[in-house]
Write a protein that holds these residues in place. Structure first.
Motif, PDB file in Angstrom:
ATOM      1  N   UNK A 165      -4.535  36.211  34.469  1.00 27.26           N
ATOM      2  CA  UNK A 165      -5.928  36.561  34.212  1.00 27.26           C
ATOM      3  C   UNK A 165      -6.952  35.624  34.807  1.00 27.26           C
ATOM      4  N   UNK A 166      -6.501  34.639  35.612  1.00 30.44           N
ATOM      5  CA  UNK A 166      -7.402  33.701  36.302  1.00 30.44           C
ATOM      6  C   UNK A 166      -8.262  32.863  35.359  1.00 30.44           C
ATOM      7  N   UNK A 167      -7.683  32.301  34.291  1.00 26.91           N
ATOM      8  CA  UNK A 167      -8.509  31.519  33.372  1.00 26.91           C
ATOM      9  C   UNK A 167      -9.085  30.253  33.987  1.00 26.91           C
ATOM     10  N   UNK A 168      -8.376  29.652  34.957  1.00 24.65           N
ATOM     11  CA  UNK A 168      -8.853  28.397  35.530  1.00 24.65           C
ATOM     12  C   UNK A 168      -9.633  28.586  36.826  1.00 24.65           C
ATOM     13  N   UNK A 169      -9.661  29.803  37.352  1.00 22.40           N
ATOM     14  CA  UNK A 169     -10.279  30.003  38.670  1.00 22.40           C
ATOM     15  C   UNK A 169     -11.416  31.016  38.681  1.00 22.40           C
ATOM     16  N   UNK A 214     -11.118  47.647  32.967  1.00 27.48           N
ATOM     17  CA  UNK A 214     -11.332  46.426  32.202  1.00 27.48           C
ATOM     18  C   UNK A 214     -10.044  46.052  31.474  1.00 27.48           C
ATOM     19  N   UNK A 215      -9.814  44.758  31.332  1.00 26.30           N
ATOM     20  CA  UNK A 215      -8.580  44.272  30.710  1.00 26.30           C
ATOM     21  C   UNK A 215      -8.914  43.121  29.772  1.00 26.30           C
ATOM     22  N   UNK A 216      -8.312  43.135  28.599  1.00 24.67           N
ATOM     23  CA  UNK A 216      -8.436  42.022  27.659  1.00 24.67           C
ATOM     24  C   UNK A 216      -7.048  41.581  27.224  1.00 24.67           C
ATOM     25  N   UNK A 267      -8.785  36.166  20.849  1.00 22.51           N
ATOM     26  CA  UNK A 267      -9.021  36.788  22.156  1.00 22.51           C
ATOM     27  C   UNK A 267      -8.706  35.814  23.285  1.00 22.51           C
ATOM     28  N   UNK A 268      -8.013  36.312  24.287  1.00 30.78           N
ATOM     29  CA  UNK A 268      -7.730  35.526  25.482  1.00 30.78           C
ATOM     30  C   UNK A 268      -8.680  35.890  26.604  1.00 30.78           C
ATOM     31  N   UNK A 269      -8.218  35.736  27.842  1.00 25.90           N
ATOM     32  CA  UNK A 269      -9.075  35.999  28.995  1.00 25.90           C
ATOM     33  C   UNK A 269      -9.317  37.502  29.137  1.00 25.90           C
ATOM     34  N   UNK A 270     -10.453  37.835  29.718  1.00 23.57           N
ATOM     35  CA  UNK A 270     -10.856  39.228  29.890  1.00 23.57           C
ATOM     36  C   UNK A 270     -11.297  39.456  31.330  1.00 23.57           C
ATOM     37  N   UNK A 271     -10.896  40.582  31.878  1.00 22.28           N
ATOM     38  CA  UNK A 271     -11.428  41.005  33.175  1.00 22.28           C
ATOM     39  C   UNK A 271     -12.430  42.126  32.918  1.00 22.28           C
ATOM     40  N   UNK A 272     -13.663  41.986  33.399  1.00 22.11           N
ATOM     41  CA  UNK A 272     -14.644  43.044  33.174  1.00 22.11           C
ATOM     42  C   UNK A 272     -14.312  44.287  33.978  1.00 22.11           C
ATOM     43  N   UNK A 273     -14.780  45.419  33.514  1.00 19.53           N
ATOM     44  CA  UNK A 273     -14.608  46.638  34.295  1.00 19.53           C
ATOM     45  C   UNK A 273     -15.371  46.510  35.611  1.00 19.53           C
TER      46      UNK A 273
END
Length: 376
Positions: A149-153, A185-187, A286-292
């Protein structure tokens, strides 16, 4: 510029790609990812790029930013963006070795997405060897944690994209050979169940199993799936001794939706989950999320340009929104014209059957080269 004039050789590209595939680089092994970044850095330098190594954080691997010489280097240009981490743990090569049967080639990460990254670099090399200059400067950004989910980038990706006019993402082609102009979108969620310990045999009925509670919640979570929002639990860890009633059990879940409002409802539902009784505890964070990333005018214009390039060498490409996130979610969501799915054709990503269609290295390389030349 006619991409057909460029001497892309799929077999030669596959030979070069083999080193990348055989350098296993699972996300959580920072040293392994950095070995892959070393290989890519050398290839980029040999192609004429000036590279910058961006130190990893959160215990994850480094990133590499490469800029190619251009007369107008300060003009917002084209960002080619991909990840070099994979889902395959060290040792996968023993079960999924690099192999080639003429039409297809297998190996960990070969489709998602080392093949696409390699063909993008080959496209840049082919243009250079032909003495062709793109209208806009080209930057390549290889990142290290997309598969989680690219939390650090994410901040690096968004900052770099904001300095560019276009973003091209060589993630795998769609099954029909199409490209991606939007993503769902992904959570992600972290799950934690807590029970009451006891000896499994000496005190039957005294304990309350955290594993049992997690199993109940797993079914409840996956049964929340609808056409508009899906839920799945992909990771569970629990217990230490078989003769002990498990005190703790942890897990990870993922939700995906075509629309942000559907995901928002899904997030609320997940965060509202409660333990099945007052004798156990259950917690969702909740962890990392990718927006739609919804198709927009800029992205569709990019697609039309790519479609015209493909027509020039006899290929037809469709466009579609896609499930399965990518870092294109971030750049598309902040309004940078983005075209995704420009990588290799293949199947079996994230499995022990991950493979590519070898000839796609050449024709998708032509597509990337033509697109780099067409954009202004």
């Amino acid at each position: 510029m006619d991409p057909n004039t460029l001497p892309f050789d799929a077999d030669a590209m596959l030979a070069g790609l083999r080193e990348w595939v055989e350098c296993e680089s699972p996300t959580f092994d920072a040293a392994a990812v950095n070995r892959m970044m070393d290989i890519a850095s050398r290839a980029l330098v040999l192609a004429g790029a000036r590279i910058e190594r961006v130190a990893g954080r959160m215990g994850l691997g480094d990133c590499v930013r490469a800029t190619f010489p251009h007369a107008a280097r300060d003009v917002p240009g084209i960002l080619v963006m991909g990840h070099l981490d994979t889902v395959h743990p060290i040792g996968t090569l023993s079960r999924l070795p690099f192999r080639h049967d003429g039409k297809r080639a297998w190996g960990p990460g070969i489709q998602d997405m080392k093949g696409g990254n390699y063909l993008a670099l080959e496209a840049i090399r082919q243009l250079q060897h032909a003495g062709l200059r793109t209208n806009l400067p080209v930057t390549v950004l290889f990142t290290s944690d997309e598969e989680i989910g690219s939390p650090s980038t994410r901040d690096l990706i968004e900052a770099e994209a904001a300095r560019h006019k276009y973003v091209l993402v060589p993630e795998p082609a769609r099954p029909d050979g199409g490209v991606v102009t939007g993503r769902y979108a992904i959570a992600r969620f972290n799950l934690e169940a807590t029970g009451r310990p006891s000896h499994a045999g000496a005190s039957p009925g005294a304990g309350r199993s955290a594993i049992r509670e997690m199993a109940r919640k797993l079914i409840e979570i996956e049964d929340m799936t609808t056409e508009s929002c899906t839920f799945s639990v992909g990771v569970i860890h629990g217990g230490e001794w078989v003769n002990c009633v498990a005190t703790t059990c942890s897990g990870e879940a993922l939700s995906m939706a075509k629309r942000q409002e559907d995901l928002d409802r899904g997030v609320a539902a997940m965060l509202g989950l409660r333990a099945s009784s007052n004798e156990v505890q259950f917690k969702v964070t909740r962890g990392v999320t990718r927006p739609v990333w919804e198709p927009d005018a800029g992205g569709m214009t990019l697609y039309e340009t790519a479609r015209e390039v493909a027509r020039g060498f006899g290929q037809t490409i469709s466009s579609q929104s896609s499930g399965g996130g990518s870092d294109g979610n971030f750049t598309g969501a902040i309004g940078i014209p983005t075209l995704d799915g420009l990588g290799v054709a293949g199947a079996g990503a994230h499995t022990l059957d991950e493979h590519i269609q070898v000839d796609s290295l050449a024709y998708r390389g032509k597509l990337m080269a033509g697109l780099l030349m067409a954009l202004s």
